[in-house]
Motif scaffolding. Structure first.
Motif, short mmCIF file in Angstrom:
data_model
loop_
_atom_site.label_atom_id
_atom_site.label_comp_id
_atom_site.label_asym_id
_atom_site.label_seq_id
_atom_site.Cartn_x
_atom_site.Cartn_y
_atom_site.Cartn_z
N GLU A 188 8.82 8.81 6.70
CA GLU A 188 9.58 10.06 6.71
C GLU A 188 8.71 11.25 6.29
OE1 GLU A 188 10.64 7.23 5.12
OE2 GLU A 188 12.09 6.66 6.64
N SER A 189 9.11 12.41 6.74
CA SER A 189 8.46 13.68 6.37
C SER A 189 6.99 13.75 6.78
CB SER A 189 8.62 13.95 4.87
OG SER A 189 9.97 14.03 4.52
N ASN A 190 6.73 13.42 8.04
CA ASN A 190 5.43 13.60 8.67
C ASN A 190 5.67 14.33 9.99
OD1 ASN A 190 3.12 12.12 7.23
ND2 ASN A 190 4.77 10.62 7.16
N PRO A 191 4.71 15.14 10.46
CA PRO A 191 4.94 15.92 11.68
C PRO A 191 4.87 15.15 12.99
CG PRO A 191 2.80 16.46 10.75
CD PRO A 191 3.50 15.56 9.76
N PHE A 192 4.19 14.03 13.07
CA PHE A 192 4.08 13.19 14.25
C PHE A 192 4.15 13.91 15.58
CE2 PHE A 192 5.36 9.70 11.32
CZ PHE A 192 4.18 9.02 11.43
N SER A 193 3.09 14.58 15.95
CA SER A 193 3.03 15.19 17.27
C SER A 193 2.44 14.21 18.28
CB SER A 193 2.17 16.45 17.23
OG SER A 193 0.85 16.14 16.87
N ALA A 194 1.89 13.09 17.81
CA ALA A 194 1.21 12.15 18.69
C ALA A 194 2.07 10.97 19.11
CB ALA A 194 -0.04 11.63 17.99
N LEU B 275 0.86 -1.18 0.00
CA LEU B 275 0.00 0.00 0.00
C LEU B 275 0.90 1.23 0.00
CD1 LEU B 275 -2.78 1.31 0.18
CD2 LEU B 275 -2.70 0.99 2.66
N ILE B 276 0.84 1.97 -1.10
CA ILE B 276 1.67 3.16 -1.27
C ILE B 276 0.78 4.39 -1.19
CG2 ILE B 276 3.39 4.32 -2.70
CD1 ILE B 276 4.22 1.45 -1.90
N LEU B 277 0.95 5.18 -0.12
CA LEU B 277 0.15 6.38 0.13
C LEU B 277 1.01 7.64 0.21
CD1 LEU B 277 -2.04 4.78 2.92
CD2 LEU B 277 -2.85 5.46 0.65
N SER B 278 2.22 7.57 -0.26
CA SER B 278 3.17 8.69 -0.16
C SER B 278 2.64 9.95 -0.85
CB SER B 278 4.49 8.30 -0.82
OG SER B 278 5.00 7.13 -0.27
N CYS B 279 3.08 11.08 -0.34
CA CYS B 279 2.81 12.38 -0.97
C CYS B 279 1.33 12.67 -1.16
CB CYS B 279 3.55 12.49 -2.31
SG CYS B 279 5.34 12.30 -2.16
N ASN B 280 0.60 12.58 -0.06
CA ASN B 280 -0.79 12.99 -0.02
C ASN B 280 -0.91 14.02 1.10
OD1 ASN B 280 -2.73 11.50 -1.91
ND2 ASN B 280 -1.40 9.85 -1.22
N LYS B 281 -2.10 14.18 1.66
CA LYS B 281 -2.31 15.14 2.75
C LYS B 281 -2.94 14.44 3.96
CE LYS B 281 -2.83 18.99 -0.43
NZ LYS B 281 -3.66 20.12 -0.85
N LEU B 282 -2.65 13.16 4.12
CA LEU B 282 -3.23 12.38 5.21
C LEU B 282 -2.78 12.89 6.57
CD1 LEU B 282 -2.66 8.83 3.68
CD2 LEU B 282 -4.81 10.11 3.73
N SER C 16 5.82 11.66 3.52
CA SER C 16 5.42 12.94 2.91
C SER C 16 3.91 13.15 2.95
CB SER C 16 5.96 13.06 1.49
OG SER C 16 7.37 12.99 1.49
N ASN C 17 3.34 12.97 4.13
CA ASN C 17 1.95 13.30 4.39
C ASN C 17 1.92 14.30 5.54
OD1 ASN C 17 -0.24 11.71 2.82
ND2 ASN C 17 1.37 10.20 3.15
N GLN C 18 0.81 14.39 6.23
CA GLN C 18 0.67 15.27 7.39
C GLN C 18 0.30 14.47 8.63
OE1 GLN C 18 1.42 18.58 7.27
NE2 GLN C 18 2.10 18.02 5.23
N LEU C 19 0.76 13.23 8.68
CA LEU C 19 0.41 12.34 9.80
C LEU C 19 0.95 12.88 11.11
CD1 LEU C 19 1.10 8.86 8.17
CD2 LEU C 19 -1.12 9.91 8.61
N ASN C 20 0.07 12.95 12.09
CA ASN C 20 0.51 13.34 13.43
C ASN C 20 0.16 12.28 14.45
OD1 ASN C 20 -2.23 13.79 13.85
ND2 ASN C 20 -2.04 15.97 13.49
N LEU C 21 -0.51 11.22 14.02
CA LEU C 21 -0.79 10.09 14.88
C LEU C 21 -0.97 8.84 14.03
CD1 LEU C 21 -4.14 9.23 15.17
CD2 LEU C 21 -4.13 11.61 15.81
N LEU C 22 -0.82 7.70 14.66
CA LEU C 22 -1.07 6.41 14.01
C LEU C 22 -2.02 5.62 14.89
CD1 LEU C 22 2.56 5.40 12.97
CD2 LEU C 22 0.73 6.16 11.46
N PRO C 23 -2.90 4.83 14.28
CA PRO C 23 -3.80 4.02 15.11
C PRO C 23 -3.01 2.93 15.83
CG PRO C 23 -4.07 3.48 12.80
CD PRO C 23 -3.13 4.65 12.85
#
Length: 137
Positions: A96-102, A48-55, A75-82
């Motif tokens: 890589e390249s996600n903000p991950f504040s969670a 599953l390739i979801l790179s370079c979106n706005k998730l 390269s998304n906007q992920l700040n948490l993972l389930p």
């Protein structure tokens, strides 16, 4: 294999939910802000390739993809993972390249394997669908 990259999709076509035998799904370089819960019905997915979106997050149902070997969400906007990501046995996990504040910064800096291990620990110790931690500093 279904290749939907570079289509400017803002949402995943609903008809994909019927493709339960699908093994590879490429949806990179679109404008997806969320991934629908029905993604968890694609139980045959291995890639599953979801790179370079706005998730900004992934659905809890992603943990149902027990055959998934490769997941690219860089390269998304992920700040948490389930927490359900702890169910996955990924061989490749690109975040890589996600903000991950969670997720604690220290875990993120250790790389994808540490993130999965962190999710697995949460899966075993917390009865929440998702957890959000604030990292200060």
């Amino acid at each position: 294999t279904l290749m939907l990259s570079y289509n400017n999709f803002s949402e995943l076509p609903k008809s994909i939910r019927e493709l339960t035998s699908l093994e590879e799904l490429y949806i990179s370089n679109n404008k997806l802000e969320f991934l629908p819960a029905f993604i968890g019905h694609l139980v045959s997915l291995k890639t599953l390739i979801l790179s370079c979106n706005k998730l900004t997050s992934l659905p809890t149902s992603i943990g149902n993809l027990v055959h998934l070997e490769q997941l690219y969400v860089d390269s998304n906007q992920l700040n948490l993972l389930p927490v359900s990501m702890g169910n996955l046995k990924l061989l490749t996990f690109s975040v890589e390249s996600n903000p991950f504040s969670a997720i604690p910064r220290e875990v993120v800096q250790l790389g994808p394997k540490a993130i999965i291990d962190y999710c697995q620990e949460l899966q075993n110790s917390v009865d929440w669908n998702q957890i959000k931690l604030m990292v200060v500093g």
